[in-house]
Design an enzyme around this catalytic site. Structure first.
Site, PDB file in Angstrom:
ATOM      1  N   HIS A  95     -21.069 -19.231 -36.147  1.00 15.03           N
ATOM      2  CA  HIS A  95     -21.236 -18.502 -37.402  1.00 15.03           C
ATOM      3  C   HIS A  95     -22.624 -18.806 -37.961  1.00 15.03           C
ATOM      4  O   HIS A  95     -22.794 -19.640 -38.841  1.00 15.03           O
ATOM      5  CB  HIS A  95     -20.140 -18.899 -38.387  1.00 15.03           C
ATOM      6  CG  HIS A  95     -18.760 -18.586 -37.903  1.00 15.03           C
ATOM      7  ND1 HIS A  95     -17.624 -19.122 -38.471  1.00 15.03           N
ATOM      8  CD2 HIS A  95     -18.335 -17.800 -36.877  1.00 15.03           C
ATOM      9  CE1 HIS A  95     -16.560 -18.671 -37.826  1.00 15.03           C
ATOM     10  NE2 HIS A  95     -16.970 -17.873 -36.857  1.00 15.03           N
ATOM     11  N   HIS A 107     -19.844 -11.732 -39.136  1.00 18.10           N
ATOM     12  CA  HIS A 107     -19.019 -12.754 -38.472  1.00 18.10           C
ATOM     13  C   HIS A 107     -19.873 -13.818 -37.783  1.00 18.10           C
ATOM     14  O   HIS A 107     -19.687 -15.002 -38.017  1.00 18.10           O
ATOM     15  CB  HIS A 107     -18.089 -12.069 -37.462  1.00 18.10           C
ATOM     16  CG  HIS A 107     -17.121 -12.989 -36.793  1.00 18.10           C
ATOM     17  ND1 HIS A 107     -15.995 -12.533 -36.141  1.00 18.10           N
ATOM     18  CD2 HIS A 107     -17.090 -14.330 -36.641  1.00 18.10           C
ATOM     19  CE1 HIS A 107     -15.311 -13.554 -35.638  1.00 18.10           C
ATOM     20  NE2 HIS A 107     -15.974 -14.668 -35.926  1.00 18.10           N
ATOM     21  N   GLU A 146     -42.332 -15.419 -29.129  1.00 18.91           N
ATOM     22  CA  GLU A 146     -41.550 -15.877 -27.985  1.00 18.91           C
ATOM     23  C   GLU A 146     -40.266 -15.085 -27.766  1.00 18.91           C
ATOM     24  O   GLU A 146     -39.695 -15.107 -26.672  1.00 18.91           O
ATOM     25  CB  GLU A 146     -41.185 -17.367 -28.163  1.00 18.91           C
ATOM     26  CG  GLU A 146     -42.361 -18.314 -28.114  1.00 18.91           C
ATOM     27  CD  GLU A 146     -43.094 -18.431 -29.451  1.00 18.91           C
ATOM     28  OE1 GLU A 146     -42.721 -17.698 -30.402  1.00 18.91           O
ATOM     29  OE2 GLU A 146     -44.025 -19.235 -29.538  1.00 18.91           O
ATOM     30  N   HIS A 188     -19.935 -19.015 -29.208  1.00 20.54           N
ATOM     31  CA  HIS A 188     -19.813 -18.219 -30.438  1.00 20.54           C
ATOM     32  C   HIS A 188     -19.971 -19.134 -31.633  1.00 20.54           C
ATOM     33  O   HIS A 188     -19.315 -20.180 -31.722  1.00 20.54           O
ATOM     34  CB  HIS A 188     -18.459 -17.519 -30.495  1.00 20.54           C
ATOM     35  CG  HIS A 188     -18.131 -16.948 -31.847  1.00 20.54           C
ATOM     36  ND1 HIS A 188     -18.975 -16.086 -32.516  1.00 20.54           N
ATOM     37  CD2 HIS A 188     -17.061 -17.137 -32.657  1.00 20.54           C
ATOM     38  CE1 HIS A 188     -18.440 -15.770 -33.684  1.00 20.54           C
ATOM     39  NE2 HIS A 188     -17.277 -16.399 -33.796  1.00 20.54           N
ATOM     40  N   GLU A 229     -10.299 -17.204 -29.537  1.00 17.46           N
ATOM     41  CA  GLU A 229     -11.192 -16.214 -28.935  1.00 17.46           C
ATOM     42  C   GLU A 229     -11.176 -16.298 -27.408  1.00 17.46           C
ATOM     43  O   GLU A 229     -12.068 -15.754 -26.750  1.00 17.46           O
ATOM     44  CB  GLU A 229     -12.624 -16.424 -29.439  1.00 17.46           C
ATOM     45  CG  GLU A 229     -12.823 -16.280 -30.935  1.00 17.46           C
ATOM     46  CD  GLU A 229     -12.834 -14.840 -31.409  1.00 17.46           C
ATOM     47  OE1 GLU A 229     -12.679 -13.952 -30.533  1.00 17.46           O
ATOM     48  OE2 GLU A 229     -12.974 -14.608 -32.614  1.00 17.46           O
TER      49      GLU A 229
END
Length: 280
Positions: free
Chosen positions: A142, A211, A170, A140, A116
């Site tokens: 999952h 994803h 919050e 990133h 990525e």
């Protein structure tokens, strides 16, 4: 001194470990990149190998020319970062054109930076400009509850933001700009990088349908905390929906406006509009 003695390396490795402990990184899932401060790069410079060949990034990021990044490796497991950071992570340098990178440290047993990398670097470039250089972390993961919501909620920024905001008071204080949502796309390529970088001009959080989640922040703590907050709210929402499809009560648009005033944040009205008619 070893590279792994540097404070930023220890923070990077800890974040990898924390994400693994949360259950966000099955096998080799997820990736993390950190744009190093000039003084951090200077600290480890004598230990870097800057003779290795340049490799194409797969994207043009002239705004990052000459920068150094710490990154996770493609195919590497987050759970192993704390055990052997030299195998699972790397420090890379971006060339003067912003089109190529080279590995200067790490990945000692072979490999390359995260698949990525184009998405990360394009988003680093956007967030560097928008934040005046303050944002340095792209993460990133999952996140299972957030992923689950992409199967049941409309894939719209307004819906995701409002539903997540309603779960914990919050939330709108922590991410007042909201959440962007990307329809399912093939990961790792230029296309998803471009779409995500457009969203990152407005948000610090992007949800990739089916994803995971993509977050940007100034440092490791705020970025991890941002993702943790969104994922916890998603978990609460799933619990609520499993009990009843209808909420008996919730935080209203008027409540959100009062909250914004009290905490001195600006909440976009488009996130407060959809349910307003039901509340009046």
């Amino acid at each position: 001194m070893n590279v792994t003695d540097a404070k930023f390396v220890q923070g990077f490795v800890r974040m990898c470990s924390d994400g693994w402990e949360q259950g966000w990184h099955e096998r080799n899932g997820g990736n993390l990149t950190y744009r190093m401060k000039p003084e951090e790069a200077q600290e480890v410079m004598p230990l870097l190998d800057r003779t290795r060949p340049w490799q194409p990034i797969g994207a043009d990021v002239p705004g990052l020319a000459g920068e150094f990044f710490m990154v996770t490796g493609s195919g590497k497991f987050f759970r192993n970062a704390v055990l052997d950071p030299a195998d699972t992570t790397a420090i890379i340098e971006i060339d003067d054109s912003g089109k190529n990178y080279r590995i200067c440290w790490g990945l000692v047993n072979g490999g390359r930076p995260t698949s990525e990398l184009p998405s990360h670097l394009m988003n680093h470039e956007v967030k560097k400009e928008i934040s005046g250089g303050r944002h340095r972390v792209i993460y990133h993961a999952h996140t299972p509850n957030t992923i689950a919501l992409t199967f049941v909620l409309p894939l719209k920024d307004e819906v995701f933001t409002r539903e997540i905001w309603e779960m914990m008071t919050e939330c709108p204080v922590i991410f007042p700009d909201g959440i962007g949502v990307v329809d399912w796309m093939v990961p790792g390529g230029r296309e998803i990088a471009v779409v995500t970088s457009e969203l990152m001009k407005k948000y610090d959080v992007a949800v990739w349908a089916h994803h995971g989640m993509f977050c940007s922040g100034e440092d490791f703590d705020t970025t991890f905390g941002l993702m943790h907050t969104v994922e916890k709210s998603a978990q609460i929402l799933l619990k609520v929906l499993s009990v009843s499809p209808v909420k008996r009560q919730t935080i209203t648009a008027r409540n959100f406006r009062d909250l914004a005033e009290a905490f001195h944040v600006t909440l976009p009205e488009r996130f407060l509009y959809e349910k307003q008619a039901e509340e009046e």
